[in-house]
Design a protein around this motif. Structure first.
Motif, short mmCIF file in Angstrom:
data_model
loop_
_atom_site.label_atom_id
_atom_site.label_comp_id
_atom_site.label_asym_id
_atom_site.label_seq_id
_atom_site.Cartn_x
_atom_site.Cartn_y
_atom_site.Cartn_z
N UNK A 1 0.82 -1.20 0.00
CA UNK A 1 0.00 0.00 0.00
C UNK A 1 0.87 1.26 0.00
N UNK A 2 2.08 1.16 0.55
CA UNK A 2 2.99 2.31 0.59
C UNK A 2 3.51 2.68 -0.80
N UNK A 3 3.43 1.75 -1.75
CA UNK A 3 3.98 1.98 -3.08
C UNK A 3 2.90 2.20 -4.15
N UNK A 4 1.64 1.95 -3.83
CA UNK A 4 0.59 1.95 -4.83
C UNK A 4 -0.28 3.19 -4.79
N UNK A 5 -0.67 3.66 -5.98
CA UNK A 5 -1.69 4.71 -6.01
C UNK A 5 -3.06 4.05 -5.81
N UNK A 6 -4.08 4.84 -5.68
CA UNK A 6 -5.40 4.32 -5.33
C UNK A 6 -5.92 3.33 -6.38
N UNK A 7 -5.74 3.66 -7.65
CA UNK A 7 -6.23 2.79 -8.73
C UNK A 7 -5.52 1.44 -8.72
N UNK A 8 -4.19 1.48 -8.61
CA UNK A 8 -3.43 0.23 -8.60
C UNK A 8 -3.70 -0.59 -7.34
N UNK B 1 -8.68 -12.53 -3.54
CA UNK B 1 -9.10 -13.77 -4.21
C UNK B 1 -8.18 -14.93 -3.88
N UNK B 2 -6.87 -14.69 -3.90
CA UNK B 2 -5.93 -15.81 -3.79
C UNK B 2 -5.23 -15.94 -2.43
N UNK B 3 -5.15 -14.87 -1.67
CA UNK B 3 -4.46 -14.94 -0.39
C UNK B 3 -5.32 -14.47 0.79
N UNK B 4 -6.56 -14.07 0.50
CA UNK B 4 -7.46 -13.59 1.54
C UNK B 4 -6.81 -12.48 2.37
N UNK B 5 -6.17 -11.54 1.66
CA UNK B 5 -5.46 -10.44 2.33
C UNK B 5 -5.54 -9.20 1.45
N UNK B 6 -5.06 -8.08 1.97
CA UNK B 6 -5.04 -6.83 1.22
C UNK B 6 -3.62 -6.26 1.21
N UNK B 7 -3.40 -5.29 0.34
CA UNK B 7 -2.06 -4.76 0.13
C UNK B 7 -1.46 -4.07 1.35
N UNK C 1 18.83 -7.18 -7.23
CA UNK C 1 19.35 -6.18 -8.16
C UNK C 1 18.27 -5.21 -8.65
N UNK C 2 17.01 -5.61 -8.54
CA UNK C 2 15.90 -4.77 -9.01
C UNK C 2 15.20 -4.16 -7.81
N UNK C 3 14.93 -2.87 -7.87
CA UNK C 3 14.30 -2.19 -6.74
C UNK C 3 12.89 -2.72 -6.49
N UNK C 4 12.42 -2.57 -5.24
CA UNK C 4 11.06 -3.00 -4.90
C UNK C 4 10.03 -2.29 -5.77
N UNK C 5 10.28 -1.01 -6.02
CA UNK C 5 9.33 -0.24 -6.82
C UNK C 5 9.20 -0.83 -8.22
N UNK C 6 10.33 -1.19 -8.83
CA UNK C 6 10.29 -1.79 -10.17
C UNK C 6 9.59 -3.14 -10.14
N UNK C 7 9.87 -3.94 -9.11
CA UNK C 7 9.24 -5.25 -9.00
C UNK C 7 7.73 -5.11 -8.80
N UNK C 8 7.34 -4.15 -7.97
CA UNK C 8 5.91 -3.94 -7.70
C UNK C 8 5.21 -3.42 -8.94
N UNK C 9 5.87 -2.54 -9.70
CA UNK C 9 5.29 -2.04 -10.95
C UNK C 9 5.03 -3.20 -11.92
#
Length: 233
Positions: free
Chosen positions: A6-13, A23-29, A116-124
């Protein structure tokens, strides 16, 4: 990972990601703290099982004689990998467990990639996969490609299995260098330990099927060491 998605996502994402996570993990971001590649692997596994069940059901649905049997068999398809199930079974029986990769200090290349890849890139990348359902397309394509591999394995035709695996890796753009590192180099390093292990006491050694065929496969390497290797039906 200390922060949440949730710290990395905008509202739409966040809405898109939360839909998949519920659906798959019964959890939220705002609750998930798994690394992006680990999270993707979890979702991929769950989606794979879901799609595989769907394919099997559709395959046998027209045949009334196998329909009920198929439905009963579907419950045995699980997202828990075979090696994990075997380890859990061994632990329940108090067997000693030795990890071959632990003996040779092997590190999964995917771990290096994730570092080697930033969390932001992986999350994107994660968000993009969820947005366009590309995971589903990849899974369906791979399941279709694995059919020939699976048939060769069940027919105990290791030459055909090796051929189909090579063709599959070429389709997936797997380089020869990566193939050598992930398979054959490990086989040779494992062989520095396997003979000693199996001569000390009866052992069950479980490896991925791709480690078996070929001149640098474990079967041939064991035979070169003087061991008799036979298939078990």
């Amino acid at each position: 990972m200390d922060s949440t998605y949730a710290d990395y996502l905008n509202k739409e994402d966040q809405i898109i990601v939360d839909r998949v996570l519920r659906t798959y993990l019964n959890a939220t971001s705002d609750k998930i703290k798994l690394k992006p590649l680990v999270l993707m692997f979890r979702i991929y596994n769950k989606k794979s099982i879901e799609i595989y069940k769907e394919i099997l059901f559709e395959k046998f649905k027209p045949n009334a004689n196998v329909d009920s049997i198929t439905l009963a068999e579907l419950k045995y398809i699980t997202e828990v990998e075979m090696d994990v199930q075997m380890i859990m079974r061994a632990m329940s029986l108090n067997y000693s467990i030795i990890g071959l990769d632990d003996l040779i200090g092997h590190i999964n290349p995917k771990r290096t990639i994730s570092n080697e890849i930033s969390y932001k890139q992986q999350i994107d990348s994660l968000v993009c996969a969820f947005k366009d359902n590309s995971i589903d397309s990849i899974i369906r394509h791979q399941l279709k490609s694995y059919e020939a591999v699976k048939n060769a394995y069940f027919n105990q035709d290791l030459d055909e299995f090796e051929l189909q695996m090579t063709e599959l890796d070429l389709k997936n753009n797997v380089t020869a260098e990566y193939y050598d590192m992930i398979l054959f180099d490990r086989n040779k390093k494992w062989m520095e330990h396997i003979p000693k292990l199996i001569l000390e006491k009866a052992s069950l050694i479980a490896v991925g099927a791709a480690h078996l065929p070929g001149k640098d496969g474990l079967i041939n390497l064991l035979r070169l060491e003087g061991f008799t290797v036979e298939p078990v039906n």
